[in-house]
Design a protein around this motif. Sequence first.
Motif, PDB file in Angstrom:
ATOM      1  N   ILE A  33      -0.213  -7.956  -5.399  1.00 34.94           N
ATOM      2  CA  ILE A  33      -1.673  -7.679  -5.166  1.00 34.94           C
ATOM      3  C   ILE A  33      -2.798  -6.984  -5.934  1.00 34.94           C
ATOM      4  N   HIS A  34      -1.934  -5.917  -6.405  1.00 32.90           N
ATOM      5  CA  HIS A  34      -2.911  -4.986  -7.007  1.00 32.90           C
ATOM      6  C   HIS A  34      -3.622  -5.573  -8.279  1.00 32.90           C
ATOM      7  N   LEU A  35      -2.770  -6.610  -8.636  1.00 33.82           N
ATOM      8  CA  LEU A  35      -3.203  -7.072  -9.687  1.00 33.82           C
ATOM      9  C   LEU A  35      -4.950  -8.136  -9.678  1.00 33.82           C
ATOM     10  N   TYR A  47       0.551  -1.380   0.015  1.00 36.34           N
ATOM     11  CA  TYR A  47       0.533  -0.243   0.380  1.00 36.34           C
ATOM     12  C   TYR A  47       1.248   1.537   0.001  1.00 36.34           C
ATOM     13  N   LEU A  48       1.679   1.653   0.961  1.00 33.03           N
ATOM     14  CA  LEU A  48       2.492   2.570   0.934  1.00 33.03           C
ATOM     15  C   LEU A  48       3.508   2.717  -0.487  1.00 33.03           C
ATOM     16  N   GLY A  49       4.006   1.732  -0.948  1.00 36.75           N
ATOM     17  CA  GLY A  49       4.929   1.606  -1.980  1.00 36.75           C
ATOM     18  C   GLY A  49       3.885   1.952  -3.089  1.00 36.75           C
ATOM     19  N   ARG A  50       2.466   2.092  -3.316  1.00 40.90           N
ATOM     20  CA  ARG A  50       1.611   2.186  -4.520  1.00 40.90           C
ATOM     21  C   ARG A  50       0.570   2.906  -4.294  1.00 40.90           C
ATOM     22  N   ALA A  60       8.544  -3.224  -1.338  1.00 40.40           N
ATOM     23  CA  ALA A  60       7.547  -2.979  -1.122  1.00 40.40           C
ATOM     24  C   ALA A  60       8.582  -1.086  -0.355  1.00 40.40           C
ATOM     25  N   LEU A  61       8.872  -1.410   1.171  1.00 37.17           N
ATOM     26  CA  LEU A  61       9.332   0.236   1.199  1.00 37.17           C
ATOM     27  C   LEU A  61      10.065   1.104   0.644  1.00 37.17           C
ATOM     28  N   ALA A  62      11.407   0.164   0.019  1.00 39.15           N
ATOM     29  CA  ALA A  62      12.150   1.451  -0.829  1.00 39.15           C
ATOM     30  C   ALA A  62      11.346   1.626  -2.117  1.00 39.15           C
ATOM     31  N   LYS A  63      10.542   1.330  -2.285  1.00 33.57           N
ATOM     32  CA  LYS A  63       9.238   1.740  -3.452  1.00 33.57           C
ATOM     33  C   LYS A  63       9.038   2.899  -2.587  1.00 33.57           C
ATOM     34  N   ALA A  64       8.501   3.171  -1.792  1.00 30.97           N
ATOM     35  CA  ALA A  64       7.596   3.830  -1.017  1.00 30.97           C
ATOM     36  C   ALA A  64       8.061   5.112  -0.192  1.00 30.97           C
ATOM     37  N   LEU A  65       9.465   5.360  -0.295  1.00 25.99           N
ATOM     38  CA  LEU A  65      10.452   6.159  -0.018  1.00 25.99           C
ATOM     39  C   LEU A  65      10.727   7.281  -1.454  1.00 25.99           C
TER      40      LEU A  65
END
Length: 483
Positions: free
Chosen positions: A449-451, A74-77, A105-110
């Motif tokens: 999970i967005h898929l 969620y935080l990443g997307r 996912a956390l790396a993307k959120a940053l």
Amino acid sequence: MEAVGKCGTAKRLKDLCTISTFKKSDSVLLSGQVYGIYRYGMRDTFTYESIKKMLSFVTEVDYPHHVRMVAAQYLGRLKAKMDSTITNPIGQIALTERNPDIRMALAKALGKAYNPAFVLPTIETLWRQETDYRVKAMTDSDLDLSTRQLMMGTTLKWTRLYPRQRDSVNLSLQNAYKSATNPYEKARLLRGLAEYGWNYPLLRDEAQNTANPAIVRTAATEAIASINASPDFFRIFKGYSTVVKRELKSILFSLVYTADAGVAAVAAESIRDPAALLNIKLMKDSVSNLYRTMQSLKLPQELETYESIRQTINYIEDTSAVAKKKSMNQRIVDWGIITSLSDQATATIKTSKGEIKLKLLVRNAPISVANFVSLARTGFFNNKVFHRVVPNFVIQTGCPRGDGYGSLDYTISSELTPMHYDTEGYVGMASAGNHTECSQWFITHSPTIHLDPNYTIFAKVIEGMDVVHKMTVGDIVEGVSIN
């Protein structure tokens, strides 16, 4: 609770976020809560409170793993910028998190941070200590061919203002393109050449050259589209901007009129891209030609291209008068195939990098399984290329054209069960919308999970995930056997 997240009001989001009776051992209830908030976020419905709630799921490590993973996704997307009260805790937990599914996912959120003074050193530390390629994407010491080509394109982008260096890099890319024999290598090089907008005449010629493989023509069109929508367009072309913009518009319309599935779909999308800043009023007289081109397409094989041109017509007309085409020639499930398979049925995918073994989910997706088995037994997948490889996302194959825009003369129904793409190795059907699936399928690298709501899951990798992670664009399916 997940269903509420798919269709509920903003008030119900507040209700989901303020539940206080669930214990950390209430795994199923917490799963419903976190998926509900996630589904709200994917509908662009979120609040500071919902972000904080998901942050609490991630940062408190005694929550169940799957709850923390969904919260991290969620935080990443989420399409939202985040201030230091969010990104600082994300950075701190990312540095100590052991599970790569959560770390990536956390790396993307940053990347959504307002505070680069904290985020950049955190990302640098993550890079140095990371061992999972899905988080790091590549290593400094082992640059493969596609990475080197990507770097050449990036170098061209950043040397645009330095003519000597720019011309040298540009010439190197052009020469590499001319000497390349692998069409997927040529496609990568064309995308690199798009970093210097004045290459558009070369890209036009390659897109229009019917002797080129489909992947090359489509990649050349994608390169033209990226130039057309570049935020640096007016800086690159300066006093020639108006002339070049007019010429690119003409090129794009001519590419749509070719009715070449991949080329036409990409060109039509570029025409309606708001970032391209094309004057809609000056395109009104093209609608009749667009409509004729759309009507000339073979359906359902070229349904995705049909849909792209349809959307462009409606964009120009500022209407929705041209209705979406429903799927046609729907294939009915072959129950003879299904009854011949046990619940333990498997498929072995022999590739140029090794073997991948799948468990077929016969009961969950009988139509998709029967279709896959039928195509496999006729040898359809033999020598098909993995035309799409997105690191940390999917590998995809099954396209007759080899560029992602090919299909057969039928479609099958979507089978959208409550299953989740919550770990690596799920096998799903590619589609251009509900009930448009046919021959293309993909395998996930990681949780995606967005898929979930839109793509049928019909199998799961049980052996050979190491092979999945090794696949690159252009690798081959040598054969598929059903066991």
